[in-house]
Motif scaffolding. Sequence first.
Motif, mmCIF file in Angstrom:
data_model
loop_
_atom_site.group_PDB
_atom_site.id
_atom_site.type_symbol
_atom_site.label_atom_id
_atom_site.label_comp_id
_atom_site.label_asym_id
_atom_site.label_seq_id
_atom_site.Cartn_x
_atom_site.Cartn_y
_atom_site.Cartn_z
ATOM 1 N N ALA A 1 -26.419 8.951 3.194
ATOM 2 C CA ALA A 1 -26.765 8.141 4.366
ATOM 3 C C ALA A 1 -28.237 8.328 4.751
ATOM 4 O O ALA A 1 -28.790 7.536 5.501
ATOM 5 C CB ALA A 1 -25.877 8.519 5.550
ATOM 6 N N LEU A 2 -28.857 9.392 4.234
ATOM 7 C CA LEU A 2 -30.262 9.680 4.546
ATOM 8 C C LEU A 2 -31.224 8.832 3.732
ATOM 9 O O LEU A 2 -32.421 8.831 3.976
ATOM 10 C CB LEU A 2 -30.556 11.169 4.278
ATOM 11 N N GLY B 1 -25.389 0.041 -1.324
ATOM 12 C CA GLY B 1 -24.962 1.280 -1.970
ATOM 13 C C GLY B 1 -24.135 2.173 -1.047
ATOM 14 O O GLY B 1 -23.424 3.067 -1.502
ATOM 15 N N TYR B 2 -24.221 1.897 0.240
ATOM 16 C CA TYR B 2 -23.505 2.719 1.224
ATOM 17 C C TYR B 2 -22.000 2.565 1.109
ATOM 18 O O TYR B 2 -21.246 3.400 1.602
ATOM 19 C CB TYR B 2 -23.967 2.351 2.641
ATOM 20 N N LYS B 3 -21.539 1.500 0.441
ATOM 21 C CA LYS B 3 -20.090 1.297 0.322
ATOM 22 C C LYS B 3 -19.418 2.467 -0.390
ATOM 23 O O LYS B 3 -18.267 2.781 -0.142
ATOM 24 C CB LYS B 3 -19.763 -0.036 -0.342
ATOM 25 N N PRO C 1 -14.004 -0.727 3.807
ATOM 26 C CA PRO C 1 -15.378 -1.215 3.717
ATOM 27 C C PRO C 1 -15.850 -1.837 5.035
ATOM 28 O O PRO C 1 -15.039 -2.392 5.775
ATOM 29 C CB PRO C 1 -15.326 -2.279 2.617
ATOM 30 N N VAL C 2 -17.139 -1.676 5.338
ATOM 31 C CA VAL C 2 -17.719 -2.299 6.532
ATOM 32 C C VAL C 2 -18.521 -3.512 6.051
ATOM 33 O O VAL C 2 -19.542 -3.354 5.397
ATOM 34 C CB VAL C 2 -18.626 -1.306 7.295
#
Length: 147
Positions: A48-49, A61-63, A73-74
Amino acid sequence: MITYKKLAEEIQSRTGIRTKTLLHNWIGPILGKVVREADHRGDPPLTALVVHTDDGKVGSGYKEVLAVAGEPPVEDEMAREYHAANARLACYRHFGAALPPGGGKPALAPRLQGAVERRRARVDKPPQVCDSCFVQLPSTGICDSCS
Ligand SMILES: [Zn+2]
């Protein structure tokens, strides 16, 4: 927080492994390993950083973070960015970063926060119109027709 680009440089200089392969072809799988290892250790999701240089977003890529955490998933882009902001704060707390009094608040990357504020300012401010002809004024604030 670090950009994908800067992280890629750090990875290559610290490992001594150099590649001319395009960043987006190899950084994703590495970050995938990192987030799975963090989860395995019970650490918050370090990935997340990592944000994009151009817009300050963690991006698609955060998925992987959500998948590893067993979360749904968001789909909404900003909801995803705020999720990442919370995850970053969890990282800072977990790894003992210096935090402001009160423990700090989740924060978007400065570049993204700036974009959000500019968008908000545009929405909140009604368009300026000329007092004489009532045509919307250009950004100069001076009517092209009446001046
Ligand atoms: Zn006018």
